[in-house]
Design a protein around this motif. Structure first.
Motif, PDB file in Angstrom:
ATOM      1  N   GLY A  90       0.790  -1.224   0.000  1.00 49.58           N
ATOM      2  CA  GLY A  90       0.000   0.000   0.000  1.00 49.58           C
ATOM      3  C   GLY A  90       0.819   1.269   0.000  1.00 49.58           C
ATOM      4  O   GLY A  90       0.266   2.353   0.177  1.00 49.58           O
ATOM      5  N   GLY A  91       2.142   1.161  -0.184  1.00 50.88           N
ATOM      6  CA  GLY A  91       2.980   2.353  -0.183  1.00 50.88           C
ATOM      7  C   GLY A  91       3.208   2.936   1.203  1.00 50.88           C
ATOM      8  O   GLY A  91       3.604   4.090   1.341  1.00 50.88           O
ATOM      9  N   LEU A 406      -5.405  -9.570  -1.545  1.00 49.14           N
ATOM     10  CA  LEU A 406      -4.747  -8.742  -0.542  1.00 49.14           C
ATOM     11  C   LEU A 406      -3.676  -9.529   0.207  1.00 49.14           C
ATOM     12  O   LEU A 406      -3.805 -10.734   0.416  1.00 49.14           O
ATOM     13  N   GLN A 407      -2.640  -8.835   0.633  1.00 52.71           N
ATOM     14  CA  GLN A 407      -1.594  -9.462   1.425  1.00 52.71           C
ATOM     15  C   GLN A 407      -2.079  -9.792   2.838  1.00 52.71           C
ATOM     16  O   GLN A 407      -1.597 -10.733   3.463  1.00 52.71           O
ATOM     17  N   LEU A 423      -1.447   3.178  -8.290  1.00 53.70           N
ATOM     18  CA  LEU A 423      -0.963   1.967  -7.644  1.00 53.70           C
ATOM     19  C   LEU A 423       0.505   2.110  -7.247  1.00 53.70           C
ATOM     20  O   LEU A 423       1.336   2.494  -8.066  1.00 53.70           O
ATOM     21  N   PRO A 424       0.853   1.808  -5.988  1.00 59.07           N
ATOM     22  CA  PRO A 424       2.269   1.701  -5.637  1.00 59.07           C
ATOM     23  C   PRO A 424       2.861   0.462  -6.317  1.00 59.07           C
ATOM     24  O   PRO A 424       2.377  -0.656  -6.106  1.00 59.07           O
ATOM     25  N   VAL A 425       3.884   0.656  -7.126  1.00 58.21           N
ATOM     26  CA  VAL A 425       4.493  -0.479  -7.817  1.00 58.21           C
ATOM     27  C   VAL A 425       5.804  -0.917  -7.161  1.00 58.21           C
ATOM     28  O   VAL A 425       6.227  -2.059  -7.333  1.00 58.21           O
ATOM     29  N   HIS A 426       6.435  -0.012  -6.429  1.00 57.67           N
ATOM     30  CA  HIS A 426       7.613  -0.361  -5.630  1.00 57.67           C
ATOM     31  C   HIS A 426       7.512   0.403  -4.307  1.00 57.67           C
ATOM     32  O   HIS A 426       7.013   1.527  -4.270  1.00 57.67           O
ATOM     33  N   ASP A 437       8.067  -4.265  -8.120  1.00 57.95           N
ATOM     34  CA  ASP A 437       7.270  -4.816  -9.222  1.00 57.95           C
ATOM     35  C   ASP A 437       6.098  -5.645  -8.687  1.00 57.95           C
ATOM     36  O   ASP A 437       5.790  -6.725  -9.207  1.00 57.95           O
ATOM     37  N   ARG A 438       5.466  -5.117  -7.620  1.00 61.17           N
ATOM     38  CA  ARG A 438       4.302  -5.755  -6.999  1.00 61.17           C
ATOM     39  C   ARG A 438       4.630  -7.145  -6.460  1.00 61.17           C
ATOM     40  O   ARG A 438       3.761  -8.024  -6.385  1.00 61.17           O
TER      41      ARG A 438
END
Length: 481
Positions: A90-91, A406-407, A423-426, A437-438
């Protein structure tokens, strides 16, 4: 040149760097987990590695000051490993975990146990709350010494049913904590009102989802915020109002700020974007304390964020199993749902819709939390000397929230099926990718550290110290003061 001879470990190029004030193209140099330079790419020092962030916006990692990772005691719902993995996706690079676990974090031993658990499992940095109540008052010095981010005081009942102190005990608690400079975060709902109303509703046979809302009208928060502000003003205690859910409680919050009370507040995506009108769709899944309220509250809450009455956003990430959330009797449904992985994407969607700027999101999610809790400028900033806590965001990525993906161990939320943009990708914590990269970097389990070691609470300002309960009990008539 050997690795140790490089002046930087990593240089990040090509991204748009976002702060609470500006968005600009810039490169970022990182050494030993901290930022050493931000500026033009050709001005960056030589580095062992480079990372191309072209097309991405780089934000200070979010600081979520309100999560429940259920560890220890309820790890079938969540633990520090799964919860901090969700945070990374989720950043979110720093979380503050609440004390309503088993055992409750109320003394030095339980705090030490939780520090051991978190330090072994956490992918992101963290702070730990200790409970503040009648039973833990004597433990305040040991808890501060043991390393906490702040105290949590339950004015109203919620999951775990931590006892709510009387107003007299609450005043004494504020008197004891004020000289430490630690902030007291408040579940600001008046317990006696809620207990009475719930009992009457149960007697009347109300077991529907809306009965929960009926048991906790906005007045429970209005009264609690006003009372807490009065006690904080008298004692000089620093307080934080958790999960602001209604327009009505903004009045006493604004009044207290105008009087100079050291009071801050938070709200969350579920109060900004969900409404009581959706109870029929979600049933017990939407049950949370305080409750999701009528849609008319949403506009004033957004306005309060924009004008600074509400200082920040936080998730109140409160995971439970699907079975615990889908019971037909609302009073048996566990309160809360996951949010640490979804809140930033939900807010990014509002950025895309033009409701607020990306800089506003940084202010509410990173800069203000860091300032309020004494973590700035190590956290909440992208500047030389700050920890390299970074969220790399693809603003154009459109996707649909899927609970199953979801994690979090909790696979049930009222966000399921919602379309979002952003979307947070890293995600990077102190110069190390914990999600890239997710994909979760499994070797970062245990990378997280407690942020109490960098917290600077400044100079406390306790008031009426000659009238505290401890002072008047110790005083003997006829003796010199």
């Amino acid at each position: 040149m050997s690795d140790q001879d490089f002046p930087a470990d990593l240089v990040i190029t090509g991204g748009q760097v976002v702060t609470h004030e500006t968005i600009r193209p810039a490169a970022i140099a990182v050494k030993d987990g901290r930022i050493v330079a931000v500026g033009e790419e050709d001005a960056m020092p030589a580095a062992r590695q480079t990372f191309d962030a072209t097309g991405l916006h780089i934000l200070p990692g979010a600081i979520d000051v309100h999560v429940h990772f259920r560890d220890p005691g309820y790890t079938h719902k969540e633990d520090f490993e799964s919860g901090t993995a969700a945070a990374a996706f989720g950043g979110v690079t720093t979380v503050f975990d609440m004390p309503n676990t088993i055992p409750t974090v109320a003394d030095a031993a339980s705090l030490a146990e939780k520090h051991a658990i978190a330090s072994a499992k956490a992918h992101v940095d963290y702070g730990l709350y200790a409970v503040l109540g009648e039973e833990s008052l004597a433990n305040v010095p040991a808890l501060v010494e043991g390393g906490i981010i702040g105290f949590k005081l339950y004015m109203g009942n919620t999951f775990g049913r931590i006892p709510s102190p009387s107003t007299g005990a609450m005043l004494e608690a504020f008197e004891v904590v004020a000289p430490t400079g630690k902030r007291v975060s408040l579940h600001a709902e008046t317990n006696s009102i809620m207990e009475r109303r719930q009992s009457r509703l149960v007697e009347a046979g109300r077991t529907d989802a809306l009965a929960h809302l009926a048991s906790r009208p906005a007045v429970v928060a209005v009264e609690a915020v006003a009372r807490a502000a009065i006690l904080a003003e008298w004692t000089g205690a620093r307080i934080h109002i958790l999960h602001i859910s209604s327009a009505a409680e903004l009045g006493p919050l604004r009044d207290a700020k105008a009087r100079g009370v050291d009071i801050t507040g938070e709200t969350g995506a579920h109060y900004l974007m969900l409404a009581a009108e959706e109870y029929g769709r979600w049933g017990g899944i939407i049950r949370v304390n305080p409750p999701v309220r009528e849609a008319a509250n949403q506009g004033p809450l957004w306005d309060a964020l924009m004008d600074g009455t509400i200082d920040m956003i936080a998730t109140d990430h409160a995971p439970h199993t699907p079975e615990e959330k889908t019971r037909t009797d609302i009073w048996t449904v566990d309160c809360g749902f996951p949010g640490v992985e979804t809140q930033i994407p939900l807010m990014l969607t509002e950025v895309a819709a033009g409701r607020m700027a990306l800089t506003d999101l940084v202010r509410w999610s990173a800069y203000n939390p860091a300032k309020v809790w004494g973590l700035y400028p190590r956290k909440g900033a992208i500047q030389s000397g700050a920890d390299a806590d970074l969220a790399f965001i693809d603003l154009d990525r459109r996707w649909t929230i899927d609970d199953a993906a979801l994690q979090s161990r909790s696979k049930v939320s009222p966000w399921h099926g919602r379309e979002v943009q952003g979307l947070p990708v890293h995600t990077m914590v102190r110069g190390r990718f914990v999600m890239k990269d997710r994909t979760l970097m499994v070797d970062t389990r245990g990378h997280g550290r407690s942020v109490h070691t960098i917290q600077d609470v400044g100079t406390p300002s306790p008031r009426h110290t000659d009238e505290t309960l401890a002072a008047v009990v110790a005083h003997r008539p006829g003796e010199a003061a």
